[in-house]
Design a protein around this motif. Sequence first.
Motif, mmCIF file in Angstrom:
data_model
loop_
_atom_site.group_PDB
_atom_site.id
_atom_site.type_symbol
_atom_site.label_atom_id
_atom_site.label_comp_id
_atom_site.label_asym_id
_atom_site.label_seq_id
_atom_site.Cartn_x
_atom_site.Cartn_y
_atom_site.Cartn_z
ATOM 1 N N GLU A 57 -5.083 -5.401 -10.092
ATOM 2 C CA GLU A 57 -5.768 -4.853 -8.924
ATOM 3 C C GLU A 57 -5.827 -5.881 -7.803
ATOM 4 O O GLU A 57 -5.656 -5.536 -6.621
ATOM 5 N N VAL A 58 -6.068 -7.132 -8.156
ATOM 6 C CA VAL A 58 -6.104 -8.202 -7.143
ATOM 7 C C VAL A 58 -4.749 -8.329 -6.456
ATOM 8 O O VAL A 58 -4.653 -8.452 -5.227
ATOM 9 N N VAL A 59 -3.667 -8.283 -7.255
ATOM 10 C CA VAL A 59 -2.309 -8.376 -6.696
ATOM 11 C C VAL A 59 -2.046 -7.214 -5.740
ATOM 12 O O VAL A 59 -1.497 -7.407 -4.646
ATOM 13 N N SER A 76 3.959 -1.684 -4.147
ATOM 14 C CA SER A 76 2.693 -1.556 -4.878
ATOM 15 C C SER A 76 2.778 -0.456 -5.943
ATOM 16 O O SER A 76 2.305 -0.632 -7.069
ATOM 17 N N TRP A 77 3.415 0.668 -5.603
ATOM 18 C CA TRP A 77 3.560 1.745 -6.584
ATOM 19 C C TRP A 77 4.555 1.356 -7.672
ATOM 20 O O TRP A 77 4.385 1.708 -8.850
ATOM 21 N N LEU A 78 5.598 0.620 -7.308
ATOM 22 C CA LEU A 78 6.560 0.136 -8.296
ATOM 23 C C LEU A 78 5.876 -0.763 -9.329
ATOM 24 O O LEU A 78 6.077 -0.619 -10.540
ATOM 25 N N VAL A 79 5.031 -1.664 -8.828
ATOM 26 C CA VAL A 79 4.299 -2.575 -9.716
ATOM 27 C C VAL A 79 3.329 -1.798 -10.604
ATOM 28 O O VAL A 79 3.184 -2.088 -11.800
ATOM 29 N N MET A 80 2.655 -0.786 -10.028
ATOM 30 C CA MET A 80 1.717 0.012 -10.829
ATOM 31 C C MET A 80 2.434 0.720 -11.972
ATOM 32 O O MET A 80 1.898 0.834 -13.073
ATOM 33 N N GLN A 103 2.131 6.079 -17.981
ATOM 34 C CA GLN A 103 3.194 6.271 -16.986
ATOM 35 C C GLN A 103 3.244 7.725 -16.512
ATOM 36 O O GLN A 103 3.512 7.994 -15.341
ATOM 37 N N ASP A 104 2.974 8.658 -17.435
ATOM 38 C CA ASP A 104 2.910 10.077 -17.043
ATOM 39 C C ASP A 104 1.748 10.319 -16.088
ATOM 40 O O ASP A 104 1.872 11.079 -15.119
ATOM 41 N N VAL A 105 0.616 9.670 -16.361
ATOM 42 C CA VAL A 105 -0.542 9.784 -15.462
ATOM 43 C C VAL A 105 -0.198 9.207 -14.098
ATOM 44 O O VAL A 105 -0.507 9.795 -13.052
ATOM 45 N N MET A 106 0.484 8.053 -14.100
ATOM 46 C CA MET A 106 0.867 7.419 -12.846
ATOM 47 C C MET A 106 1.845 8.297 -12.068
ATOM 48 O O MET A 106 1.786 8.379 -10.837
ATOM 49 N N GLY A 155 -3.022 5.388 -0.497
ATOM 50 C CA GLY A 155 -3.034 6.099 -1.777
ATOM 51 C C GLY A 155 -3.221 5.151 -2.945
ATOM 52 O O GLY A 155 -3.948 5.448 -3.900
ATOM 53 N N MET A 156 -2.563 3.980 -2.872
ATOM 54 C CA MET A 156 -2.717 2.977 -3.921
ATOM 55 C C MET A 156 -4.162 2.483 -3.998
ATOM 56 O O MET A 156 -4.747 2.386 -5.086
#
Length: 419
Positions: free
Chosen positions: A6-8, A41-45, A55-58, A300-301
Amino acid sequence: MSMSLEVVLIIFAVLALLGVVFEEVIHINKAKTTLFFGSLSWLVMFMFSGGHEQQDVMLDKLNHNLLEIATLWLFLMATMTFVAYLNAKGIVQSVVQRLCPAQMSTRSLMIMVALFAMTLSMICDNVTATLVTLGLVHAFDVEQKTRIKLAVLVVFAVNSGGVALITGDVTTLMIFLSGHVTMPQLLLLWVPAIVGVMVLAALMFPGVSGQVTTEKDPRTFTGMDWAIVGTFFSTIVCTMLFNFFFHVPPVLTFLVGLSIMFFIGHFMNLDPEETKILEYVRQIEYETLLFFLGILLLVGMLKEIGTLDLLTNFYAQIAPQYANYLMGLFSALIDNVPLTAALLKSEPVLPTAEWLALTYGVGVGGSLLAIGSAAGIIAMSKVKGLTFGAFLRYTPLVLIAYTCGYAVALTLANLVFPS
């Protein structure tokens, strides 16, 4: 999701904001930095989300965010195509120039543009109001500094006018649909909106002098031009009516209007030298759309990692009259739609006066920074010389105008609707 991750992600958001702030120093387009950090940011998440279930939730969260972004993109594309045609033909500018006196002071021009932006933003969305009004601003020959002042004033006026009707601002519509305010109550916000805009115009008068000469535009317009103008404004009216009575998403109505515009160009265009209507899609500045994409991915992130929940918790700890004012300030950094959604989800118990104050706050507060509202983002892309830093120089004046408008909104609402 771990605390370190989250900090990243928050650091990514801060770096993207710094990229926008220091665009002139690093010479990297703001659309590139926001798009990079937003998508990264989404790639890292995804990479650090855990197992397949996470991953399905993401993926569901990403699809939800992309749906919101795609809806806005398509809406912007339709609106900007109409406006690209109107600007290329000079239709709005020509009509206004014919209605204006042959000569007027630059200060009078500022007031006229501000009132035009306010009125237009009440009956149509902020994006359309900003694009049309900035097209009008470019029609007048004023010096660069005055043009930047006019652009800042337009951003504030568009956001101010939008709060008084559910057709003008998404956050106003959200609060209305939640049952906390009625349409007659919202009309009360027209008073603080005018007060705030007039205060900002007066604060910007120093350094603005001289006269503006408006030459009557000799251009004539074809039947196709007027048919497209009629289609554009009919689409705006139908967008409001269909959304109110049938809950039709605005993007759907605008796409129908855009397709009608293409048909008009196909059947009424008798000049072989005339640019085909479909070509006006290419005149859209996609830098604006990419900037929106990056910003919305970042917002969104932040929403998904719970940063907005911290704001709602903070909101609950402060007296409403101060909390609503602060929420307006926060909306300059965080998109006011998820911010308002988070506040509504927390279900605060407020009297009508406080709900009206909150509506004004989250609707107008985004004007404090160029990246705080759709109007500001579009203005940065459309007005030469209007960077984040250039806008920031006028933030103290915008803050004074916002504070005056908020004070009037809260005082007037308490007088009319005492708790």
